[in-house]
Design an enzyme around this catalytic site. Structure first.
Site, short mmCIF file in Angstrom:
data_model
loop_
_atom_site.label_atom_id
_atom_site.label_comp_id
_atom_site.label_asym_id
_atom_site.label_seq_id
_atom_site.Cartn_x
_atom_site.Cartn_y
_atom_site.Cartn_z
N ASN A 61 49.39 33.92 43.12
CA ASN A 61 48.52 34.80 43.90
C ASN A 61 49.11 35.01 45.30
OD1 ASN A 61 47.79 32.03 44.17
ND2 ASN A 61 45.77 32.55 44.97
N CYS A 64 40.20 36.10 36.13
CA CYS A 64 39.13 37.01 36.56
C CYS A 64 39.04 38.19 35.59
CB CYS A 64 39.38 37.49 37.98
SG CYS A 64 40.66 38.75 38.13
N GLU A 89 47.69 36.50 48.83
CA GLU A 89 46.53 37.01 49.56
C GLU A 89 46.96 37.83 50.77
OE1 GLU A 89 44.11 33.48 50.13
OE2 GLU A 89 43.54 33.49 48.01
N GLU A 122 48.15 36.18 37.64
CA GLU A 122 48.41 36.82 36.35
C GLU A 122 48.99 38.22 36.55
OE1 GLU A 122 45.69 35.32 37.43
OE2 GLU A 122 44.54 34.40 35.81
N CYS A 131 41.99 40.58 35.61
CA CYS A 131 43.20 40.04 34.98
C CYS A 131 43.06 40.00 33.46
CB CYS A 131 43.51 38.65 35.53
SG CYS A 131 44.23 38.74 37.18
N CYS A 182 46.33 38.62 42.14
CA CYS A 182 46.21 37.39 41.35
C CYS A 182 47.55 36.98 40.74
CB CYS A 182 45.20 37.60 40.22
SG CYS A 182 43.48 37.68 40.76
N1 THU Z 1 43.01 33.94 41.45
C1 THU Z 1 44.09 34.14 40.65
O1 THU Z 1 45.21 34.35 41.13
N2 THU Z 1 43.90 34.08 39.30
C2 THU Z 1 42.75 33.75 38.68
O2 THU Z 1 42.70 33.67 37.47
C3 THU Z 1 41.54 33.46 39.50
C4 THU Z 1 41.67 33.73 40.95
C5 THU Z 1 43.23 33.95 42.90
C6 THU Z 1 42.75 35.17 43.64
C7 THU Z 1 42.57 34.61 45.05
O3 THU Z 1 43.81 34.63 45.74
C8 THU Z 1 42.17 33.18 44.80
O4 THU Z 1 42.55 32.85 43.48
C9 THU Z 1 40.69 32.90 45.00
O5 THU Z 1 39.92 33.79 44.27
#
Ligand code: THU
Length: 131
Positions: free
Chosen positions: A40, A84, A42, A53, A87, A51
């Site tokens: 991920n 999520c 941000e 994935e 994803c 994310c």
């Molecule tokens: N996140 C992912 O990268 N993948 C997931 O399957 C769930 C959430 C990340 C997004 C964000 O940067 C952090 O986790 C918190 O939501």
């Protein structure tokens, strides 16, 4: 440790998650055995974050591969991290409905579900009457 778990664990260390502090790693295997990873990333403008994935899928496409045969995602959480909703849709674009999605914790728990179990009734190109 499986190669996908090893790859996802390693890329998770490189996640850029200064806001949530929630680092996630993902690794995809393709039918030819190639492995693509993502973490991920941000952003100070929160909705611009991406994310793990999605990052792994982008790396797969950039490498010229189009099909997911297996995917694993890992995070430091009490129970296996579920992808999520967005994803799940992204994974379904490139994976057959029986492809396994393995969700892991850094403490060693894991849960494996199929793409169809995670996203029943997914939207796909057939709804747009495309070939
Ligand atoms: N996140 C992912 O990268 N993948 C997931 O399957 C769930 C959430 C990340 C997004 C964000 O940067 C952090 O986790 C918190 O939501």
């Amino acid at each position: 440790m499986s190669s996908l778990l090893h790859a996802a664990t390693a890329v998770r260390e490189r996640a850029y998650a200064p806001y949530s502090k929630f680092k996630v790693g993902a690794a995809i295997r393709t039918p030819t055995g190639s492995v693509h990873v993502g973490c991920n990333v941000e952003n100070a403008a929160y909705p611009q974050g991406t994310c793990a994935e999605g990052g792994a899928i982008s790396a797969m496409i950039a490498a010229g591969d189009l099909e997911i045969s297996e995917i694993l995602v890992i995070a430091d959480c009490p129970s296996p991290v579920p992808p999520c909703g967005g994803c799940r849709q992204k994974i379904a674009e490139f994976a057959a409905s029986d492809v396994k999605v393995t969700m892991c914790t850094t403490a060693g728990k894991s849960l494996t579900m199929t793409v169809a179990e995670l996203l029943p009734g997914s939207f796909d190109a057939s709804f747009m009457d495309m070939p």
